[in-house]
Design a protein around this motif. Sequence first.
Motif, PDB file in Angstrom:
ATOM      1  N   UNK A  24      19.739  52.435  32.348  1.00 33.78           N
ATOM      2  CA  UNK A  24      18.802  52.534  31.238  1.00 33.78           C
ATOM      3  C   UNK A  24      18.839  51.253  30.422  1.00 33.78           C
ATOM      4  N   UNK A  25      17.792  51.051  29.616  1.00 33.51           N
ATOM      5  CA  UNK A  25      17.729  49.857  28.787  1.00 33.51           C
ATOM      6  C   UNK A  25      17.688  50.224  27.317  1.00 33.51           C
ATOM      7  N   UNK A  26      18.191  51.387  26.981  1.00 31.14           N
ATOM      8  CA  UNK A  26      18.167  51.801  25.599  1.00 31.14           C
ATOM      9  C   UNK A  26      19.441  52.563  25.296  1.00 31.14           C
ATOM     10  N   UNK A  27      19.673  52.831  24.018  1.00 36.43           N
ATOM     11  CA  UNK A  27      20.855  53.592  23.619  1.00 36.43           C
ATOM     12  C   UNK A  27      20.403  54.958  23.121  1.00 36.43           C
ATOM     13  N   UNK A  28      21.091  55.985  23.507  1.00 39.65           N
ATOM     14  CA  UNK A  28      20.805  57.341  23.059  1.00 39.65           C
ATOM     15  C   UNK A  28      21.804  57.705  21.972  1.00 39.65           C
ATOM     16  N   UNK A  29      21.305  58.234  20.856  1.00 42.91           N
ATOM     17  CA  UNK A  29      22.156  58.563  19.726  1.00 42.91           C
ATOM     18  C   UNK A  29      22.217  60.072  19.583  1.00 42.91           C
ATOM     19  N   UNK A  30      23.428  60.596  19.523  1.00 41.72           N
ATOM     20  CA  UNK A  30      23.615  62.034  19.355  1.00 41.72           C
ATOM     21  C   UNK A  30      24.866  62.233  18.532  1.00 41.72           C
ATOM     22  N   UNK A  31      24.724  62.770  17.335  1.00 40.76           N
ATOM     23  CA  UNK A  31      25.875  62.904  16.458  1.00 40.76           C
ATOM     24  C   UNK A  31      25.809  64.212  15.705  1.00 40.76           C
ATOM     25  N   UNK A  32      27.000  64.720  15.327  1.00 40.84           N
ATOM     26  CA  UNK A  32      27.069  65.932  14.525  1.00 40.84           C
ATOM     27  C   UNK A  32      26.926  65.638  13.042  1.00 40.84           C
ATOM     28  N   UNK A  33      26.815  64.354  12.670  1.00 40.62           N
ATOM     29  CA  UNK A  33      26.679  64.029  11.261  1.00 40.62           C
ATOM     30  C   UNK A  33      25.282  64.409  10.765  1.00 40.62           C
ATOM     31  N   UNK A  34      25.109  64.360   9.453  1.00 38.80           N
ATOM     32  CA  UNK A  34      23.849  64.749   8.819  1.00 38.80           C
ATOM     33  C   UNK A  34      22.685  63.961   9.404  1.00 38.80           C
ATOM     34  N   UNK A  35      21.651  64.649   9.862  1.00 37.45           N
ATOM     35  CA  UNK A  35      20.497  64.003  10.478  1.00 37.45           C
ATOM     36  C   UNK A  35      19.359  63.753   9.493  1.00 37.45           C
ATOM     37  N   UNK A  36      19.618  63.857   8.196  1.00 35.04           N
ATOM     38  CA  UNK A  36      18.549  63.644   7.227  1.00 35.04           C
ATOM     39  C   UNK A  36      18.077  62.202   7.280  1.00 35.04           C
ATOM     40  N   UNK A  37      16.882  61.955   6.754  1.00 32.09           N
ATOM     41  CA  UNK A  37      16.307  60.621   6.789  1.00 32.09           C
ATOM     42  C   UNK A  37      16.930  59.687   5.759  1.00 32.09           C
ATOM     43  N   UNK A  38      17.662  60.240   4.794  1.00 25.56           N
ATOM     44  CA  UNK A  38      18.265  59.392   3.771  1.00 25.56           C
ATOM     45  C   UNK A  38      19.448  58.638   4.355  1.00 25.56           C
ATOM     46  N   UNK A  39      19.571  57.327   4.097  1.00 19.41           N
ATOM     47  CA  UNK A  39      20.715  56.577   4.603  1.00 19.41           C
ATOM     48  C   UNK A  39      22.010  57.063   3.975  1.00 19.41           C
ATOM     49  N   UNK A  40      23.052  57.180   4.787  1.00 18.45           N
ATOM     50  CA  UNK A  40      24.342  57.642   4.302  1.00 18.45           C
ATOM     51  C   UNK A  40      25.191  56.416   3.996  1.00 18.45           C
ATOM     52  N   UNK A  41      25.247  56.019   2.742  1.00 15.55           N
ATOM     53  CA  UNK A  41      25.954  54.812   2.362  1.00 15.55           C
ATOM     54  C   UNK A  41      27.328  55.100   1.804  1.00 15.55           C
ATOM     55  N   UNK A  42      27.811  56.287   1.928  1.00 19.83           N
ATOM     56  CA  UNK A  42      29.146  56.601   1.463  1.00 19.83           C
ATOM     57  C   UNK A  42      29.391  58.078   1.553  1.00 19.83           C
ATOM     58  N   UNK A  43      30.641  58.481   1.368  1.00 18.23           N
ATOM     59  CA  UNK A  43      30.957  59.887   1.271  1.00 18.23           C
ATOM     60  C   UNK A  43      32.108  60.019   0.303  1.00 18.23           C
ATOM     61  N   UNK A  44      32.726  61.186   0.245  1.00 16.63           N
ATOM     62  CA  UNK A  44      33.768  61.400  -0.739  1.00 16.63           C
ATOM     63  C   UNK A  44      35.000  60.542  -0.485  1.00 16.63           C
ATOM     64  N   UNK A  45      35.159  60.026   0.738  1.00 14.48           N
ATOM     65  CA  UNK A  45      36.365  59.290   1.088  1.00 14.48           C
ATOM     66  C   UNK A  45      36.188  57.777   1.088  1.00 14.48           C
ATOM     67  N   UNK A  46      34.963  57.279   1.291  1.00 16.59           N
ATOM     68  CA  UNK A  46      34.709  55.846   1.356  1.00 16.59           C
ATOM     69  C   UNK A  46      33.895  55.395   0.160  1.00 16.59           C
ATOM     70  N   UNK A  47      34.254  54.241  -0.383  1.00 12.43           N
ATOM     71  CA  UNK A  47      33.484  53.667  -1.486  1.00 12.43           C
ATOM     72  C   UNK A  47      33.105  52.239  -1.133  1.00 12.43           C
ATOM     73  N   UNK A  48      31.868  51.863  -1.456  1.00 12.07           N
ATOM     74  CA  UNK A  48      31.326  50.559  -1.114  1.00 12.07           C
ATOM     75  C   UNK A  48      31.057  49.770  -2.389  1.00 12.07           C
TER      76      UNK A  48
END
Length: 269
Positions: A18-42
């Motif tokens: 194949x010439x592409x990457x398939x993405x499959x994750x159990x993380x939140x699939x919402x359209x909002x970018x996830x720029x942090x969580x309770x454990x990581x700070x940027x």
Amino acid sequence: FISVIYDTMNEYEVDVCHRHALYDSDEDDSNEPQLGNDDLSFGSPSVEPPKGGTLVFALGRISSVFVRTYFEVVSAPVFSIATNDSRRALKGHNFTSGGEVDTPVSSVFRSSATVLVCLHEDELNADHCNTWCEGILAALRPEQVLVLQCLPLHEHVDPPASVSCFLRSLHTSSWRQAPLATFLEAPNIVKGEAAAILTQCEMKEIPAALLVLYGSSSQSGLESVNAYLPLLSNSLIKDAVRKMSPSKATPIIKSLLRKPNEDFSHLYM
């Protein structure tokens, strides 16, 4: 092109069909970018991301020592990521206290007008890798990405005979330069942060390449660090490379490889 598949175990699997990457994750699939969580700070970048810039990820101690030795690195970080619970965010931190003091996770330094380097020595737990990567890419907006990673020789399915270390590479479908090394053969995989970076760059159409160093435990740290030397001729980072002879680099590498004695006294209280 060789493409890769990112699955729920945070792994990249080589896939030559194949010439592409398939993405499959159990993380939140919402359209909002996830720029942090309770454990990581940027933090907020203290510099404007360079136009046409390259971001170099140095994953692990060997890769970080290579970058610190052979790249120009400004002393103060321009961007940082931390965690307030190292037990949840980082592997191997089960006996550290959490929720009290921020523990550094990654630091980004300016190396030249067009190159930033991200030093990331500790390994994140799998469920934090994607959020970590998204936050860095959103803040720094690189136009190209290079990833350096060092793995034990035994993690390669079929290593070359009589070789103590060797380089392999993967890249996203938008990468236009020559491969950094021989392609990583199927059915080998890369995991964790490296897999998350390649996946996010594939999805965002950011040209990205991974250079993996497989090394034997019998090999010295100095030999492992210097195994990355072919990378220094790459045009994307030429402005960031320090002009240094091997004789001058050796004491710097040895100094950086020294680790302070870890204190395990709290285990016997």
